[in-house]
Scaffold this motif. Structure first.
Motif, PDB file in Angstrom:
ATOM      1  N   GLN A   1       6.391   0.936 -20.126  1.00  0.00           N
ATOM      2  CA  GLN A   1       6.327   0.452 -18.743  1.00  0.00           C
ATOM      3  C   GLN A   1       7.557   0.864 -17.946  1.00  0.00           C
ATOM      4  O   GLN A   1       8.660   0.924 -18.480  1.00  0.00           O
ATOM      5  N   ILE A   2       7.338   1.197 -16.676  1.00  0.00           N
ATOM      6  CA  ILE A   2       8.437   1.501 -15.769  1.00  0.00           C
ATOM      7  C   ILE A   2       8.418   0.499 -14.615  1.00  0.00           C
ATOM      8  O   ILE A   2       7.459  -0.266 -14.467  1.00  0.00           O
ATOM      9  N   LYS A   3       9.436   0.545 -13.809  1.00  0.00           N
ATOM     10  CA  LYS A   3       9.562  -0.391 -12.701  1.00  0.00           C
ATOM     11  C   LYS A   3       8.905   0.165 -11.442  1.00  0.00           C
ATOM     12  O   LYS A   3       9.151   1.300 -11.061  1.00  0.00           O
ATOM     13  N   ARG A   4       8.078  -0.644 -10.814  1.00  0.00           N
ATOM     14  CA  ARG A   4       7.439  -0.232  -9.568  1.00  0.00           C
ATOM     15  C   ARG A   4       8.492  -0.116  -8.466  1.00  0.00           C
ATOM     16  O   ARG A   4       9.408  -0.924  -8.378  1.00  0.00           O
ATOM     17  N   THR A   5       8.349   0.914  -7.625  1.00  0.00           N
ATOM     18  CA  THR A   5       9.281   1.132  -6.527  1.00  0.00           C
ATOM     19  C   THR A   5       9.018   0.135  -5.404  1.00  0.00           C
ATOM     20  O   THR A   5       7.889   0.009  -4.934  1.00  0.00           O
ATOM     21  N   GLU A   6      10.047  -0.554  -5.008  1.00  0.00           N
ATOM     22  CA  GLU A   6       9.937  -1.595  -3.994  1.00  0.00           C
ATOM     23  C   GLU A   6       9.687  -1.020  -2.607  1.00  0.00           C
ATOM     24  O   GLU A   6      10.219   0.016  -2.235  1.00  0.00           O
ATOM     25  N   GLY A   7       8.828  -1.671  -1.855  1.00  0.00           N
ATOM     26  CA  GLY A   7       8.762  -1.432  -0.419  1.00  0.00           C
ATOM     27  C   GLY A   7       7.719  -0.466   0.089  1.00  0.00           C
ATOM     28  O   GLY A   7       7.664  -0.204   1.289  1.00  0.00           O
ATOM     29  N   VAL A   8       6.868   0.073  -0.774  1.00  0.00           N
ATOM     30  CA  VAL A   8       5.862   1.004  -0.264  1.00  0.00           C
ATOM     31  C   VAL A   8       4.693   1.093  -1.234  1.00  0.00           C
ATOM     32  O   VAL A   8       4.842   0.878  -2.432  1.00  0.00           O
ATOM     33  N   SER A   9       3.515   1.381  -0.674  1.00  0.00           N
ATOM     34  CA  SER A   9       2.319   1.673  -1.463  1.00  0.00           C
ATOM     35  C   SER A   9       1.378   2.445  -0.561  1.00  0.00           C
ATOM     36  O   SER A   9       1.537   2.456   0.665  1.00  0.00           O
ATOM     37  N   SER A  10       0.401   3.101  -1.167  1.00  0.00           N
ATOM     38  CA  SER A  10      -0.588   3.817  -0.355  1.00  0.00           C
ATOM     39  C   SER A  10      -1.346   2.853   0.544  1.00  0.00           C
ATOM     40  O   SER A  10      -1.681   3.166   1.689  1.00  0.00           O
ATOM     41  N   THR A  11      -1.607   1.665   0.024  1.00  0.00           N
ATOM     42  CA  THR A  11      -2.288   0.635   0.813  1.00  0.00           C
ATOM     43  C   THR A  11      -1.471   0.285   2.046  1.00  0.00           C
ATOM     44  O   THR A  11      -2.001   0.142   3.147  1.00  0.00           O
ATOM     45  N   ASP A  12      -0.173   0.167   1.859  1.00  0.00           N
ATOM     46  CA  ASP A  12       0.732  -0.139   2.963  1.00  0.00           C
ATOM     47  C   ASP A  12       0.709   0.957   4.021  1.00  0.00           C
ATOM     48  O   ASP A  12       0.652   0.683   5.221  1.00  0.00           O
ATOM     49  N   ILE A  13       0.742   2.215   3.577  1.00  0.00           N
ATOM     50  CA  ILE A  13       0.784   3.333   4.521  1.00  0.00           C
ATOM     51  C   ILE A  13      -0.506   3.415   5.321  1.00  0.00           C
ATOM     52  O   ILE A  13      -0.495   3.626   6.543  1.00  0.00           O
ATOM     53  N   VAL A  14      -1.646   3.254   4.631  1.00  0.00           N
ATOM     54  CA  VAL A  14      -2.925   3.232   5.340  1.00  0.00           C
ATOM     55  C   VAL A  14      -2.929   2.071   6.330  1.00  0.00           C
ATOM     56  O   VAL A  14      -3.401   2.190   7.465  1.00  0.00           O
ATOM     57  N   GLY A  15      -2.372   0.947   5.903  1.00  0.00           N
ATOM     58  CA  GLY A  15      -2.285  -0.215   6.785  1.00  0.00           C
ATOM     59  C   GLY A  15      -1.474   0.064   8.030  1.00  0.00           C
ATOM     60  O   GLY A  15      -1.814  -0.388   9.135  1.00  0.00           O
ATOM     61  N   ARG A  16      -0.398   0.814   7.898  1.00  0.00           N
ATOM     62  CA  ARG A  16       0.414   1.173   9.067  1.00  0.00           C
ATOM     63  C   ARG A  16      -0.422   1.968  10.072  1.00  0.00           C
ATOM     64  O   ARG A  16      -0.336   1.745  11.276  1.00  0.00           O
ATOM     65  N   MET A  17      -1.224   2.889   9.547  1.00  0.00           N
ATOM     66  CA  MET A  17      -2.047   3.711  10.446  1.00  0.00           C
ATOM     67  C   MET A  17      -3.166   2.891  11.085  1.00  0.00           C
ATOM     68  O   MET A  17      -3.486   3.074  12.259  1.00  0.00           O
ATOM     69  N   LEU A  18      -3.755   1.974  10.298  1.00  0.00           N
ATOM     70  CA  LEU A  18      -4.801   1.114  10.856  1.00  0.00           C
ATOM     71  C   LEU A  18      -4.227   0.208  11.936  1.00  0.00           C
ATOM     72  O   LEU A  18      -4.855  -0.028  12.971  1.00  0.00           O
ATOM     73  N   LEU A  19      -3.036  -0.297  11.708  1.00  0.00           N
ATOM     74  CA  LEU A  19      -2.371  -1.116  12.710  1.00  0.00           C
ATOM     75  C   LEU A  19      -2.066  -0.276  13.944  1.00  0.00           C
ATOM     76  O   LEU A  19      -2.182  -0.740  15.085  1.00  0.00           O
ATOM     77  N   CYS A  20      -1.716   0.966  13.705  1.00  0.00           N
ATOM     78  CA  CYS A  20      -1.454   1.905  14.795  1.00  0.00           C
ATOM     79  C   CYS A  20      -2.703   2.085  15.652  1.00  0.00           C
ATOM     80  O   CYS A  20      -2.647   2.102  16.876  1.00  0.00           O
TER      81      CYS A  20
END
Length: 421
Positions: A174-193
């Motif tokens: 197991q590795i550590k997930r990178t904080e602060g971003v995901s593909s879901t988040d990025i798509v969400g930014r565009m949908l909010l846009c």
């Protein structure tokens, strides 16, 4: 008397004394050797590690849709657990069946993953779940030692763990997930846009771009959370920049190529033009424009990714040697001299190709110096292309995000500290 005196002379001579000393040493060594065990052939001494004959090969899979620096950091961490990293890229059909339609088709995702500097080999059309058959193939055909995934759960539609078999086989890390971003988040930014844009019919210069780039206020976070478009908080650190950096500059006689841009929503088009640019010299320097510059030239809703996020994505690309974080819009004589730039290049496919007609042409200086070259872009993809894909299938991506948002919310609510990064 004469013979006795002669013998005494021999015994007292320096050569005889030296011979006695040498003989004594040889006798002492022979006595000590009787008590010593046989030579330590094949015995591992403390602090001495025997070199493994075959490299440790690790495997990591993923959709890698809307690929970002979080994906790249996961691949970096996975590579650190072995000598060679093999990456499986999930097929379009598998993504659609398990998550909803992908934004980026397989061939573009393959380009993106293959360009990450920590990746050694890529497997197309990997299954979404590690089946018994595929796991056996990984172990036998690809000689995989360990299967890697992040600390966030990866569940199948029926609620089971996609990596259960690898864990049971004792071949899971197991590795550590990178904080602060995901593909879901990025798509969400565009949908909010998309939702924000029609309000008032005009661009507000202090709108989304500044909220994304300079800390998100509670109002925006609440809007995102209530509609399945959670906005993450990116926490940049100097160590992350160092981890992504190559850590070395150009040689004294290196031919340095410079290319600049927004590199927002880093995509296959970006990768391919960087590949061509790198092929023209020995060292590729990439200028990343500031958030304010991009807002001024492309509208208040740009960029989707902030300066540090965009810089990390570009740094992870194997064709890039160094980046300027917050490069100026115009390529000046001072910049060319400071970085010893040999050639300035630009692709034929970009968001704004009208700069040649404008008085404030950012490439006027390198053009006058005869060190500017326009490259034929291999792919007709821009950041607007990616956004249009989201907009055209708005409802599908909204539903996909609402489903994924629930699992991400559970992850953040239940997450605990995980060592390593």
């Amino acid at each position: 008397m004469g013979s006795g005196g002669s013998a005494m002379e021999v015994l007292g001579s320096p050569s005889f004394a030296a011979a006695c000393l040498l003989g004594g040493l040889l006798l002492a060594l022979s006595l000590v050797s009787i008590r010593l065990p046989p030579p330590l052939f094949g015995v591992r001494l403390p602090g001495i590690r025997r070199k493994r004959k075959t490299p440790v090969r690790v495997y990591m899979d993923g959709c890698f849709d809307m690929m970002h620096y979080g994906h790249c950091n996961a691949l970096r961490q996975a590579r650190a657990l072995g000598d060679q990293l093999v990456v499986g890229v999930v097929s379009d059909d598998e993504i659609t069946a398990n998550k909803g339609p992908p934004v980026t088709p397989l061939h573009e995702r393959m380009i993106m993953v293959g360009a990450v500097k920590w990746v050694d080999e890529v497997i197309p059309d990997a299954p979404y779940a590690i089946t018994e058959k595929f796991m056996k193939k990984l172990f036998t055909e690809y000689n995989i030692d360990y299967i890697i995934h992040g600390d966030d759960p990866c569940l199948l539609p029926d609620g089971t763990d996609a990596y259960a078999l690898a864990k049971k086989a004792g071949r899971y890390k197991q590795i550590k997930r990178t904080e602060g971003v995901s593909s879901t988040d990025i798509v969400g930014r565009m949908l909010l846009c998309v939702r924000e844009r029609p309000l008032g019919g005009s661009h507000n210069p202090s709108s989304l771009q500044r909220q994304f780039s300079h800390g998100h206020n509670q109002k925006v976070d609440d809007v995102g959370s209530g509609t399945g478009t959670r906005i993450s908080h990116f926490l940049p650190t100097s160590r992350r920049i160092v981890q992504f950096s190559n850590g070395k500059g150009p040689g004294p006689d290196a031919r340095i190529i410079y290319i600049d841009g927004a590199f927002d929503l880093f995509h296959a088009g970006h990768v391919e033009i960087l590949r061509l640019a790198r092929g023209l010299g020995d060292f590729l320097l990439v200028g990343i424009h500031t958030d304010q510059t991009i807002s001024a030239t492309r509208g208040a809703h740009r960029p989707i990714m902030n300066l540090h996020e965009r810089s990390l994505s570009v740094l992870a690309c194997r064709y890039v040697d160094e980046v300027i974080i917050g490069a100026t819009w115009e390529v000046s004589k001072d910049m060319i001299t400071t970085f010893n730039i040999s050639l300035v290049v630009h692709g034929t496919v970009a968001e704004n190709m009208d700069f040649l007609k404008e008085e404030s042409n950012p490439y006027a200086v390198p053009m006058d110096m005869g060190i500017y070259k326009q490259l034929k872009s291999p792919l007709d993809i821009t950041t607007s292309t990616i956004i249009k894909r989201i907009v055209s299938n708005h409802e599908s991506y909204q539903k996909r995000n609402e489903k994924k948002e629930a699992s991400e919310r559970r992850y953040y609510e239940n997450k605990s500290y995980v060592a390593g990064d």
